[in-house]
Scaffold this motif. Structure first.
Motif, PDB file in Angstrom:
ATOM      1  N   LEU A 174      -5.603 -11.045  -5.855  1.00  0.00           N
ATOM      2  CA  LEU A 174      -6.340 -10.178  -6.779  1.00  0.00           C
ATOM      3  C   LEU A 174      -5.852  -8.735  -6.718  1.00  0.00           C
ATOM      4  N   ALA A 175      -5.466  -8.267  -5.545  1.00  0.00           N
ATOM      5  CA  ALA A 175      -4.932  -6.910  -5.432  1.00  0.00           C
ATOM      6  C   ALA A 175      -3.688  -6.755  -6.295  1.00  0.00           C
ATOM      7  N   TRP A 176      -2.820  -7.752  -6.280  1.00  0.00           N
ATOM      8  CA  TRP A 176      -1.599  -7.711  -7.095  1.00  0.00           C
ATOM      9  C   TRP A 176      -1.943  -7.800  -8.580  1.00  0.00           C
ATOM     10  N   VAL A 177      -2.924  -8.622  -8.929  1.00  0.00           N
ATOM     11  CA  VAL A 177      -3.357  -8.737 -10.327  1.00  0.00           C
ATOM     12  C   VAL A 177      -3.937  -7.409 -10.807  1.00  0.00           C
ATOM     13  N   VAL A 178      -4.755  -6.778  -9.980  1.00  0.00           N
ATOM     14  CA  VAL A 178      -5.333  -5.480 -10.336  1.00  0.00           C
ATOM     15  C   VAL A 178      -4.223  -4.455 -10.563  1.00  0.00           C
ATOM     16  N   MET A 179      -3.212  -4.475  -9.706  1.00  0.00           N
ATOM     17  CA  MET A 179      -2.085  -3.568  -9.900  1.00  0.00           C
ATOM     18  C   MET A 179      -1.395  -3.846 -11.237  1.00  0.00           C
ATOM     19  N   LEU A 180      -1.134  -5.098 -11.538  1.00  0.00           N
ATOM     20  CA  LEU A 180      -0.469  -5.469 -12.783  1.00  0.00           C
ATOM     21  C   LEU A 180      -1.271  -4.984 -13.991  1.00  0.00           C
ATOM     22  N   VAL A 181      -2.558  -5.236 -13.977  1.00  0.00           N
ATOM     23  CA  VAL A 181      -3.416  -4.798 -15.078  1.00  0.00           C
ATOM     24  C   VAL A 181      -3.393  -3.272 -15.192  1.00  0.00           C
ATOM     25  N   GLY A 182      -3.440  -2.585 -14.071  1.00  0.00           N
ATOM     26  CA  GLY A 182      -3.393  -1.124 -14.084  1.00  0.00           C
ATOM     27  C   GLY A 182      -2.100  -0.596 -14.669  1.00  0.00           C
ATOM     28  N   ILE A 183      -1.005  -1.232 -14.338  1.00  0.00           N
ATOM     29  CA  ILE A 183       0.294  -0.804 -14.878  1.00  0.00           C
ATOM     30  C   ILE A 183       0.375  -1.090 -16.378  1.00  0.00           C
ATOM     31  N   ILE A 184      -0.081  -2.260 -16.792  1.00  0.00           N
ATOM     32  CA  ILE A 184      -0.040  -2.622 -18.217  1.00  0.00           C
ATOM     33  C   ILE A 184      -0.905  -1.677 -19.045  1.00  0.00           C
ATOM     34  N   ARG A 185      -2.080  -1.321 -18.528  1.00  0.00           N
ATOM     35  CA  ARG A 185      -3.002  -0.444 -19.263  1.00  0.00           C
ATOM     36  C   ARG A 185      -2.563   1.017 -19.275  1.00  0.00           C
ATOM     37  N   ASN A 186      -1.662   1.379 -18.397  1.00  0.00           N
ATOM     38  CA  ASN A 186      -1.179   2.759 -18.333  1.00  0.00           C
ATOM     39  C   ASN A 186      -0.403   3.066 -19.610  1.00  0.00           C
ATOM     40  N   LEU A 240       0.826  -1.210   0.000  1.00  0.00           N
ATOM     41  CA  LEU A 240       0.000   0.000   0.000  1.00  0.00           C
ATOM     42  C   LEU A 240       0.858   1.258   0.000  1.00  0.00           C
ATOM     43  N   LEU A 241       1.966   1.236   0.707  1.00  0.00           N
ATOM     44  CA  LEU A 241       2.864   2.397   0.710  1.00  0.00           C
ATOM     45  C   LEU A 241       3.425   2.650  -0.696  1.00  0.00           C
ATOM     46  N   ILE A 242       3.753   1.598  -1.395  1.00  0.00           N
ATOM     47  CA  ILE A 242       4.268   1.741  -2.764  1.00  0.00           C
ATOM     48  C   ILE A 242       3.172   2.259  -3.690  1.00  0.00           C
ATOM     49  N   ILE A 243       1.983   1.663  -3.616  1.00  0.00           N
ATOM     50  CA  ILE A 243       0.869   2.082  -4.485  1.00  0.00           C
ATOM     51  C   ILE A 243       0.508   3.543  -4.216  1.00  0.00           C
ATOM     52  N   GLY A 244       0.531   3.953  -2.959  1.00  0.00           N
ATOM     53  CA  GLY A 244       0.212   5.335  -2.613  1.00  0.00           C
ATOM     54  C   GLY A 244       1.267   6.323  -3.063  1.00  0.00           C
ATOM     55  N   SER A 245       2.421   5.829  -3.429  1.00  0.00           N
ATOM     56  CA  SER A 245       3.538   6.694  -3.829  1.00  0.00           C
ATOM     57  C   SER A 245       3.799   6.683  -5.334  1.00  0.00           C
ATOM     58  N   THR A 246       2.980   5.976  -6.085  1.00  0.00           N
ATOM     59  CA  THR A 246       3.227   5.852  -7.519  1.00  0.00           C
ATOM     60  C   THR A 246       2.138   6.528  -8.348  1.00  0.00           C
ATOM     61  N   SER A 247       2.499   6.876  -9.545  1.00  0.00           N
ATOM     62  CA  SER A 247       1.520   7.437 -10.476  1.00  0.00           C
ATOM     63  C   SER A 247       1.255   6.466 -11.632  1.00  0.00           C
ATOM     64  N   PHE A 248       1.753   5.255 -11.527  1.00  0.00           N
ATOM     65  CA  PHE A 248       1.592   4.285 -12.611  1.00  0.00           C
ATOM     66  C   PHE A 248       0.226   3.603 -12.631  1.00  0.00           C
ATOM     67  N   VAL A 249      -0.561   3.795 -11.589  1.00  0.00           N
ATOM     68  CA  VAL A 249      -1.923   3.260 -11.595  1.00  0.00           C
ATOM     69  C   VAL A 249      -2.882   4.405 -11.276  1.00  0.00           C
ATOM     70  N   ASN A 250      -4.060   4.358 -11.890  1.00  0.00           N
ATOM     71  CA  ASN A 250      -5.015   5.448 -11.714  1.00  0.00           C
ATOM     72  C   ASN A 250      -5.823   5.308 -10.422  1.00  0.00           C
ATOM     73  N   LEU A 251      -6.615   6.312 -10.153  1.00  0.00           N
ATOM     74  CA  LEU A 251      -7.391   6.387  -8.907  1.00  0.00           C
ATOM     75  C   LEU A 251      -8.327   5.190  -8.728  1.00  0.00           C
ATOM     76  N   LYS A 252      -9.005   4.809  -9.788  1.00  0.00           N
ATOM     77  CA  LYS A 252      -9.941   3.677  -9.720  1.00  0.00           C
ATOM     78  C   LYS A 252      -9.208   2.385  -9.327  1.00  0.00           C
ATOM     79  N   ILE A 253      -8.050   2.159  -9.923  1.00  0.00           N
ATOM     80  CA  ILE A 253      -7.246   0.969  -9.621  1.00  0.00           C
ATOM     81  C   ILE A 253      -6.752   1.033  -8.178  1.00  0.00           C
ATOM     82  N   LYS A 254      -6.291   2.207  -7.756  1.00  0.00           N
ATOM     83  CA  LYS A 254      -5.804   2.359  -6.386  1.00  0.00           C
ATOM     84  C   LYS A 254      -6.903   2.064  -5.377  1.00  0.00           C
ATOM     85  N   LYS A 255      -8.100   2.523  -5.661  1.00  0.00           N
ATOM     86  CA  LYS A 255      -9.231   2.281  -4.760  1.00  0.00           C
ATOM     87  C   LYS A 255      -9.531   0.784  -4.657  1.00  0.00           C
ATOM     88  N   ALA A 256      -9.535   0.108  -5.800  1.00  0.00           N
ATOM     89  CA  ALA A 256      -9.790  -1.341  -5.806  1.00  0.00           C
ATOM     90  C   ALA A 256      -8.712  -2.079  -5.016  1.00  0.00           C
TER      91      ALA A 256
END
Length: 129
Positions: free
Chosen positions: A114-126, A53-69
Motif C-alpha cells: 500500500l505504501a508503494w501504491v500511495v506513492m504511485l497515486v501521489g506521483i500520478i496526481r501531481n 523512505l530515503l527516496i521519498i524524503g528527497s523528492t518533491s513529486f509527492v505532497n506532504l499528506k502522501i509522504k506522511k501516509a
C-alpha cells in the motif's frame, strides 16, 4: 516531514545492516541455514524500505499528506512484516511463541504494498512534470 523520512530511512538502514550482520555471524551457530535465509528475507525487505523512505524524503513529486501516509505505512509494514519474520526465524531461541502472531506477516506485506501504491497515486496526481 522530509527530515523525518530521511531519519527514519537511515535508522531502518542502520538496523537492517546490524540485523544482517547478526544473521550472518550470530545466528549461524544457533539455528539451521534455512532459518538464516528466512531471517535475511526480513532484513532485505527492511533495507528496501529504508531506501524507499530515503527516496521519498528527497523528492518533491509527492505532497506532504502522501509522504506522511507512506511513512506510517512503511513503519507499520516493516514492524509487522520484517519484525514477525525475525521473531518466527528465531522462535526456537525465545520463550515467546511467535507462531501465535504469524498472521501479522501478510498484513505487514500488504501495508508495504500500500505504501508503494500511495506513492504511485501521489506521483500520478501531481500536476508538475
Amino acid at each position: 516531514m522530509n527530515k523525518t523520512l530521511l531519519v527514519t530511512g537511515s535508522v531502518l538502514g542502520i538496523l537492517g545492516i546490524i540485523l544482517g550482520a547478526f544473521a550472518a555471524h550470530g545466528l549461524e551457530k544457533l539455528v539451521e541455514p534455512d532459518v538464516i535465509k528466512t531471517f535475511e528475507t526480513g532484513v532485505r525487505y527492511q533495507l528496501y524500505h529504508a531506501f524507499f523512505l530515503l527516496i521519498i524524503g528527497s523528492t518533491s513529486f509527492v505532497n506532504l499528506k502522501i509522504k506522511k501516509a507512506i511513512l506510517y505505512l512503511v513503519i507499520l509494514g516493516v514492524v509487522f512484516f520484517s519484525g514477525s519474520i525475525y521473531g518466527l526465524a528465531t522462535n526456537a531461541l525465545s520463550s515467546f511463541d511467535f507462531k501465535t502472531i504469524a498472521v501479522i506477516t501478510p498484513v505487514g506485506g500488504l501495508l508495504l504494498i500500500l505504501a508503494w501504491v500511495v506513492m504511485l497515486v501521489g506521483i500520478i496526481r501531481n500536476k508538475v512534470d
